[in-house]
Design an enzyme around this catalytic site. Structure first.
Site, PDB file in Angstrom:
ATOM      1  CB  THR A 198       9.999 -18.341  13.384  1.00 44.38           C
ATOM      2  OG1 THR A 198       8.639 -18.712  13.465  1.00 44.38           O
ATOM      3  CG2 THR A 198      10.629 -18.442  14.774  1.00 44.38           C
ATOM      4  NE  ARG A 226       0.756 -23.864  16.899  1.00 46.20           N
ATOM      5  CZ  ARG A 226       1.978 -23.521  16.511  1.00 46.20           C
ATOM      6  NH1 ARG A 226       2.424 -22.302  16.680  1.00 46.20           N
ATOM      7  NH2 ARG A 226       2.782 -24.397  15.938  1.00 46.20           N
ATOM      8  N   GLY A 228       3.140 -22.602  20.048  1.00 44.12           N
ATOM      9  CA  GLY A 228       4.091 -23.454  19.330  1.00 44.12           C
ATOM     10  C   GLY A 228       5.313 -23.795  20.161  1.00 44.12           C
ATOM     11  CG  ASP A 229       8.798 -24.747  17.921  1.00 46.80           C
ATOM     12  OD1 ASP A 229       7.887 -24.196  17.271  1.00 46.80           O
ATOM     13  OD2 ASP A 229       9.997 -24.693  17.582  1.00 46.80           O
ATOM     14  CB  THR A 249      12.438 -21.501  12.283  1.00 50.02           C
ATOM     15  OG1 THR A 249      11.321 -21.261  11.413  1.00 50.02           O
ATOM     16  CG2 THR A 249      13.651 -21.852  11.444  1.00 50.02           C
ATOM     17  N   GLY A 250      10.166 -23.905  12.469  1.00 44.93           N
ATOM     18  CA  GLY A 250       9.556 -25.024  11.757  1.00 44.93           C
ATOM     19  C   GLY A 250       8.203 -25.374  12.339  1.00 44.93           C
ATOM     20  N   GLY A 252       5.883 -26.343  14.686  1.00 47.56           N
ATOM     21  CA  GLY A 252       5.992 -26.414  16.137  1.00 47.56           C
ATOM     22  C   GLY A 252       5.436 -27.667  16.785  1.00 47.56           C
TER      23      GLY A 252
END
Ligand code: ASP
Length: 332
Positions: A198, A226, A228-229, A249-250, A252
């Protein structure tokens, strides 16, 4: 007399060093008197990155691309451009590269196609824009900016976001444009190291304005639909001139529920923590306790930079108007 003169010169040198911040390390805090003219920090994803599994050539390729992205942003800031323009330029360099999980080179869903999320936030106005689950906008960060600047909304998703992007004359591509063999192998064989990437950028400009942007293909092997964050304001991205700009980043699913980017800002605003303390608290305490992996890049209104992560590596870098610069990948 000579002794007195020497003492005077020493004091003068010490005072000028202190005010110019020459001796400042990454962890030291800028005070309102020594704020750099501009700062930009970027990331290209956090995850299980190990030196042993990366060749020298690959490492150089990543470092060069991070450098190119930083320089693209810095050039704009140096010329007096805005933090928003700078993060857009830096993120587009990484979206256009096959190395990162954003734009070209994004990860595949479990249906073997690419679905992209991106967001942007202006710390001066708290305006924000995001797109989610799009399959055909060449540079997703431009889609997010268009939503912020040319629509009354904050987030648009799927086919509607694509239609809006087309009406905004953004460059559209076939989904196959984003595809790379490496990401296809990663989803088929579940290769850990090739799931990351990301991208994000945060900046402070000469006017004192903060901005944050994030762009991603999400999690490799994610289910249809889906999100994510990364496109969620407050989770994967946040900016306020009162506090800081954060791009995350990680994993989510955790970053959404722990409202990571806003939590860092809130810890500064309500508990008076420094940027370093607030971002460490969230990444290295709260998320670690929850079992979540990831990191952030963040800059505050005084030009301090923090880049904590709780994984073995995070592609990252920053540069300040003072000439201070760092590009790094691994934790050690
Ligand atoms: N945060 C992104 C997501 O969950 C993935 C990542 O940063 O690696 O979609």
């Amino acid at each position: 007399m000579i002794l007195l003169l020497k003492a005077f010169i020493c004091i003068a040198i010490a005072l000028s060093l202190a005010s110019s911040g020459c001796s400042e390390g990454e962890a030291s805090q800028n005070s309102p008197e020594n704020v750099p003219d501009y700062v930009i920090a970027i990331h290209g994803g956090a995850g299980t990155l190990s030196r042993e599994r990366m060749t020298g050539e690959q490492e150089t390729e990543y470092r060069d691309k991070l450098d190119e992205a930083l320089s693209a942003g810095e050039e704009i800031l140096k010329a007096g451009g805005s933090s928003l323009q700078a993060i857009q330029a830096a993120i587009m360099v990484m979206e256009d590269s096959h190395l990162f999980n954003a734009g070209k080179g994004a990860v595949f869903t479990n249906q073997k196609r690419v679905e992209l999320d991106a967001s942007i936030m202006d710390g001066r106005t708290l305006n924000a824009g995001a797109i989610a689950g799009v399959t055909d906008i060449k540079n997703p960060i431009l889609g997010a900016i268009a939503v912020m600047e040319n629509s009354p909304h904050v987030m648009m998703a799927g086919g509607g976001a694509s239609q809006f992007a087309r009406e905004q004359d953004l460059e559209m591509v076939e989904n196959s444009y984003f595809h790379t063999q490496r990401r296809l192998d990663a989803v088929i064989r579940q290769i850990e190291q090739d799931k990351n990437g990301t991208v994000g950028a945060v900046a402070l400009d000469m006017e004192g304005n903060l901005a944050a942007g994030t762009s991603t293909g999400g999690m490799s092997n994610k289910k249809y639909g889906r999100i994510g964050d990364s496109p969620i304001i407050g989770a994967g991205n946040y900016a306020s001139n009162q506090t800081c700009a954060v791009s995350a980043t990680g994993h989510g699913e955790y970053f959404i529920r722990w409202v990571v980017a806003y939590d860092i800002s809130a810890l500064m605003e309500y508990r008076g923590l420094t940027l370093e303390e607030a971002s460490n608290e969230v990444i290295n305490n709260k998320l670690v306790e929850a079992g979540a992996t990831g990191g952030v890049v963040a800059v505050d209104r005084h030009g301090n930079v923090a880049m904590p992560f709780n994984t073995t590596g995070m592609y990252r870098g920053y540069v300040k108007s003072t000439g201070e610069k760092e590009i790094a990948i691994f934790a050690d």
